[in-house]
Each structure stands twice: as C-alpha cells, then as structure tokens.
Design a protein around this motif. Structure first.
Motif, short mmCIF file in Angstrom:
data_model
loop_
_atom_site.label_atom_id
_atom_site.label_comp_id
_atom_site.label_asym_id
_atom_site.label_seq_id
_atom_site.Cartn_x
_atom_site.Cartn_y
_atom_site.Cartn_z
N LEU A 81 0.80 -1.23 0.00
CA LEU A 81 0.00 0.00 0.00
C LEU A 81 0.83 1.28 0.00
N ASP A 82 2.13 1.16 0.24
CA ASP A 82 2.98 2.35 0.23
C ASP A 82 3.05 2.99 -1.17
N ARG A 83 2.67 2.23 -2.20
CA ARG A 83 2.67 2.76 -3.57
C ARG A 83 1.25 2.91 -4.13
N VAL A 84 0.26 2.88 -3.24
CA VAL A 84 -1.14 2.97 -3.66
C VAL A 84 -1.84 4.08 -2.90
N ASP A 85 -2.52 4.94 -3.66
CA ASP A 85 -3.41 5.93 -3.06
C ASP A 85 -4.82 5.39 -3.22
N VAL A 86 -5.49 5.08 -2.12
CA VAL A 86 -6.84 4.52 -2.16
C VAL A 86 -7.83 5.68 -2.03
N VAL A 87 -8.73 5.80 -3.01
CA VAL A 87 -9.67 6.92 -3.04
C VAL A 87 -11.09 6.38 -3.21
N ARG A 88 -11.97 6.73 -2.27
CA ARG A 88 -13.39 6.39 -2.43
C ARG A 88 -14.04 7.55 -3.15
N ALA A 89 -14.59 7.28 -4.32
CA ALA A 89 -15.21 8.34 -5.11
C ALA A 89 -16.30 7.77 -6.01
N ASP A 90 -17.28 8.59 -6.27
CA ASP A 90 -18.39 8.29 -7.16
C ASP A 90 -18.00 8.75 -8.56
N LEU A 91 -17.89 7.82 -9.51
CA LEU A 91 -17.44 8.16 -10.86
C LEU A 91 -18.48 8.97 -11.64
N THR A 92 -19.68 9.12 -11.08
CA THR A 92 -20.69 9.94 -11.74
C THR A 92 -20.59 11.40 -11.34
N GLN A 93 -19.68 11.72 -10.45
CA GLN A 93 -19.50 13.09 -9.95
C GLN A 93 -18.11 13.60 -10.33
N ASP A 94 -17.90 14.90 -10.15
CA ASP A 94 -16.57 15.46 -10.40
C ASP A 94 -15.55 14.70 -9.56
N PHE A 95 -14.39 14.45 -10.15
CA PHE A 95 -13.34 13.71 -9.46
C PHE A 95 -12.66 14.60 -8.43
N PRO A 96 -12.34 14.04 -7.26
CA PRO A 96 -11.51 14.79 -6.31
C PRO A 96 -10.10 14.97 -6.88
N ALA A 97 -9.39 15.93 -6.36
CA ALA A 97 -8.04 16.26 -6.85
C ALA A 97 -7.08 15.07 -6.76
N ALA A 98 -7.34 14.11 -5.86
CA ALA A 98 -6.45 12.95 -5.69
C ALA A 98 -6.47 12.03 -6.91
N ILE A 99 -7.48 12.14 -7.76
CA ILE A 99 -7.57 11.28 -8.94
C ILE A 99 -6.85 11.97 -10.09
N ARG A 100 -5.54 11.74 -10.13
CA ARG A 100 -4.67 12.28 -11.18
C ARG A 100 -3.59 11.25 -11.46
N GLY A 101 -3.18 11.15 -12.71
CA GLY A 101 -2.12 10.22 -13.06
C GLY A 101 -1.64 10.44 -14.47
N ASP A 102 -0.65 9.63 -14.85
CA ASP A 102 -0.11 9.67 -16.21
C ASP A 102 -1.05 8.96 -17.18
N SER A 103 -1.81 7.98 -16.65
CA SER A 103 -2.76 7.23 -17.47
C SER A 103 -3.89 6.73 -16.58
N VAL A 104 -4.97 6.32 -17.24
CA VAL A 104 -6.16 5.81 -16.55
C VAL A 104 -6.55 4.48 -17.17
N MET A 105 -6.92 3.53 -16.31
CA MET A 105 -7.44 2.26 -16.80
C MET A 105 -8.68 1.89 -16.00
N SER A 106 -9.48 1.01 -16.58
CA SER A 106 -10.66 0.52 -15.89
C SER A 106 -11.07 -0.81 -16.49
N VAL A 107 -11.51 -1.72 -15.61
CA VAL A 107 -11.96 -3.03 -16.04
C VAL A 107 -13.34 -3.29 -15.43
N ALA A 108 -14.33 -3.50 -16.30
CA ALA A 108 -15.68 -3.90 -15.88
C ALA A 108 -16.33 -2.94 -14.89
N ALA A 109 -16.17 -1.64 -15.12
CA ALA A 109 -16.80 -0.66 -14.24
C ALA A 109 -17.62 0.39 -14.99
#
Length: 160
Positions: A81-109
């Motif tokens: 977990l030292d290399r993971v930021d765990v964020v609880r967020a509703d994907l139907t709403q504006d993303f919190p600032a913590a949701i940032r990265g070089d790329s985005v992936m998603s499986v079955a969501a």
C-alpha cells in the motif's frame, strides 16, 4: 445517484473473466515502470495488484465507490500500500483532486455509469496532455436490459 455497495468477499470468490480482461487492459496501456496509473472502479484490487507489478517504480491511484471493495483491496495489497493511493469516489460526480495520473485504466466498471460523455470528460481532466486511457466494459445497454428483465420479473410476482 445512490452509490453501489458490494459484497467484496463473494465478488472475489467468483471465477469472473475480469482477470483476463484486466491483463489485456494493462498490456494495451503499457505503462512506463515509473508511471502513476489511475485504476477507476478498482474493486477488490485484482487488477491493481497486477498493475503494481507493471509499474515497479510507480504508483497506482485505486478508485472505487464501494467501501467494502476498498477494504478488501487494502487486505489484498497489505504491505504494498505504500505505492497505492486509495480513493473512495463516485465516478458519476466530479473527481476529487487525488484522482490524477499519467494514465487511466478501468476493467468492468464503466458500464455502471449512465453518462459516458461526462465520465470521459472527467477522465480527460485527470490526465496530462497526451495521457493514455484504456478500458474494458460492457456493451451499450447491457445493464439496462438486465434491470428491465429484473423489473419485469418483479411485476410478474417473482423475487426481488
């Protein structure tokens, strides 16, 4: 919109095709070893775990709306977990600032999200210029068809 809560233990025990899908998404994404990758709808962390192997010097932002799924992800990843930021967020709403990265992936969501154009705008806002996105999700109308069938069953006196 009501956030979905899941039975993470049961979900993790099922022989779902998600592992195969996740492997494909990660392979197509091809993140750099030091990348920060956002895993939208990370669930119990099956793909997040494999993704961490693919970014040995990077980070993963693991995002899900379900508290139980995120609890299971934390159990699964334990000392990683030292290399993971765990964020609880509703994907139907504006993303919190913590949701940032070089790329985005998603499986079955993403098939659970009713407004894909708005979702994809939010994803674009979480990425730098040229940031990559890769996803695997159900075809148009899949969940709608299931929900209609369930409702018809309820009206006919079936379980529900």
């Amino acid at each position: 919109m009501v956030l979905l809560e899941w039975d993470a233990t049961t979900y993790d025990s099922l022989p779902l095709p998600h592992a195969r899908w996740g492997d494909g998404v990660i392979a197509r994404l091809g993140p750099a070893p030091d990348a920060t990758v956002v895993d939208l709808g990370c669930g119990t962390g099956r793909d997040t775990e494999r993704l961490l192997d693919g970014v040995p010097e990077g980070r993963v932002v693991a995002v899900d709306a379900s508290t139980r799924m995120l609890e299971r992800l934390r159990e699964r990843l334990g000392d990683r977990l030292d290399r993971v930021d765990v964020v609880r967020a509703d994907l139907t709403q504006d993303f919190p600032a913590a949701i940032r990265g070089d790329s985005v992936m998603s499986v079955a969501a993403f098939h659970w999200i009713p407004d894909h154009p708005a979702l994809f705008r939010r994803i674009a806002g979480a990425l730098p210029s040229g940031g990559r996105r890769e996803a695997e999700f159900g075809g148009e109308g899949d969940i709608v068809a299931v929900n209609r069938a369930l409702e018809a069953g309820r009206r006919a006196g079936g379980p529900g």
